[in-house]
Design an enzyme around this catalytic site. Structure first.
Site, PDB file in Angstrom:
ATOM      1  N   GLU A  98      30.117 -10.290  -8.578  1.00 17.69           N
ATOM      2  CA  GLU A  98      28.961 -11.089  -8.976  1.00 17.69           C
ATOM      3  C   GLU A  98      28.174 -11.617  -7.780  1.00 17.69           C
ATOM      4  O   GLU A  98      26.934 -11.624  -7.795  1.00 17.69           O
ATOM      5  CB  GLU A  98      29.401 -12.251  -9.872  1.00 17.69           C
ATOM      6  CG  GLU A  98      29.745 -11.864 -11.300  1.00 17.69           C
ATOM      7  CD  GLU A  98      31.116 -11.221 -11.431  1.00 17.69           C
ATOM      8  OE1 GLU A  98      31.426 -10.675 -12.509  1.00 17.69           O
ATOM      9  OE2 GLU A  98      31.891 -11.259 -10.447  1.00 17.69           O
ATOM     10  N   HIS A 167      37.303 -19.040 -19.385  1.00 21.87           N
ATOM     11  CA  HIS A 167      36.285 -18.162 -19.956  1.00 21.87           C
ATOM     12  C   HIS A 167      35.551 -18.826 -21.116  1.00 21.87           C
ATOM     13  O   HIS A 167      34.925 -18.122 -21.922  1.00 21.87           O
ATOM     14  CB  HIS A 167      36.906 -16.849 -20.436  1.00 21.87           C
ATOM     15  CG  HIS A 167      37.442 -16.005 -19.330  1.00 21.87           C
ATOM     16  ND1 HIS A 167      38.384 -15.011 -19.537  1.00 21.87           N
ATOM     17  CD2 HIS A 167      37.183 -15.995 -18.006  1.00 21.87           C
ATOM     18  CE1 HIS A 167      38.668 -14.436 -18.383  1.00 21.87           C
ATOM     19  NE2 HIS A 167      37.955 -15.015 -17.441  1.00 21.87           N
TER      20      HIS A 167
END
Length: 369
Positions: A98, A167
């Protein structure tokens, strides 16, 4: 209203994550008023896909990048068909890094391109947050307006189901606290199409927070919203349901919960006005305060943590601008002030539920038993 466990022990505030990922068509959505009866329907997934497709077709500077967006057609199939249509020069499959691909995206935006960067989940944007905040958000100001950064960071945000604490976070308040960013959170297919188109066309960086459990939900959609020129204004909320007794503000998946709560409240003679924020930054303070001045009561709802949250900002705005209109203390419904539990029963307790909103509204109307 410190969230779930706090809700049980002190006040209230939970939320709810529902079915498993495969059960994306959860029960979180209620009455909708986006188009007339008999109109077409569209899933949020298809709305996002069509918005990206149309903007890529209209502007050759728009391109997509992220993990599995090309050959796999997206982890949630949002980019389905785009690689075949536009080729690998405009649909980039990236490594699992990322920080790397977000930095490349910001650099491309500096050069005048319009990247749409997908995070498989916004939890992974933590790896790239330096590029989002220090590079994308601040460059226009630090360059005295000489550098625009037309980039969209999009992907699922908040709780899904059974994916644990790392998450399941909601990043609305995180990114909305940063000057230079615009933060959008769609609920319906119309929201998704209109807001994503607006985000891609915007000259500034936009954080676009979707919800995994809404991807498979179908919503009525008007002919106007299906037009390729359709676009919703950034910074403008939508009154989903008009009412006169209490104002309920929320965004994303919680809009469906609020609409269900409003239906239950109506059965008890309480008329609730439900506001879909759509835009977290800029926040439509005018619409919120106008509603509170009409109803004299406020219930704010979000999935995120209670401290320094979106609800807290809304409460502060109403107290600052409309305090003399309030007939009851403001009510704040948020997620539990704990990392998200993995166990399904605890996960449900850690998230706001319809009944939490109903209880809060009844307290505000002095109708609780």
């Amino acid at each position: 209203m410190w969230g779930i466990l706090g809700r049980r022990a002190v006040v209230n505030g939970g939320i709810s994550a529902s079915s498993l990922r495969s059960r994306v068509r959860s029960s979180s959505v209620s009455a909708r008023s986006y188009a007339a009866a008999g109109s077409k329907e569209m899933t949020v997934r298809d709305a996002l896909n069509s918005a990206i497709d149309e903007e890529m077709s209209a502007d050759p500077k728009v391109f997509v990048m992220g993990e599995e967006v090309g050959q796999y057609q997206g982890a949630y199939k949002i980019t389905k068909g785009l690689l075949e249509k536009y080729g690998p020069e405009r649909v980039y499959d990236t490594p699992i890094t990322e920080a790397g691909f977000t930095g490349i995206g910001v650099g491309a935006a500096y050069a005048g391109l319009k990247p749409v960067v997908e995070f498989m989940t916004f939890n992974f944007s933590m790896q790239a947050i330096d590029h989002i905040i220090n590079s994308a958000a601040k460059s226009n100001y630090m360059s005295a307006g000489q550098i625009n950064v037309p980039i969209v960071f999009r992907g699922p945000n908040g709780a899904a189901a059974g994916v644990g604490a790392q998450h399941s976070q909601c990043y609305a308040a995180w990114y909305a606290s940063v000057p230079g960013l615009k933060v959008l959170a769609p609920y319906s297919a119309e929201d998704a199409r209109g807001l994503l188109k607006a985000a891609i066309r915007d000259p500034d960086p936009v954080v676009f927070l979707e919800n995994e459990l809404l991807y498979g939900e179908s919503f009525p959609i008007s002919e106007e919203a299906l037009d390729s020129s359709f676009c919703l204004p950034i910074g403008k909320a939508k009154i989903e349901r008009e009412g006169k007794d209490v104002t309920i503000t929320t965004f994303s998946k919680m809009v469906g919960f609020a609409l269900k709560a409003a239906e239950k409240l109506a059965e008890e003679g309480i008329s609730a006005e439900v506001i879909n924020l759509r835009s977290i930054r800029p926040l439509d303070r005018a619409t919120i305060n106008a509603s509170v001045r009409k109803t004299s009561r406020l219930v704010t709802v979000e999935e995120g943590f209670p401290q320094h949250g979106v609800c807290a900002e809304i409460c502060a705005s109403v107290v600052e601008e409309s305090f003399s209109y309030l007939d009851a203390p403001v009510e704040r419904i948020a997620g539990a002030d704990v990392p998200m539990p993995y166990a399904a029963n605890l996960e449900r307790l850690a998230l706001p539920q319809v009944e939490d909103i109903v209880r809060a509204a009844k307290r505000a109307c002095f109708r609780s038993k």
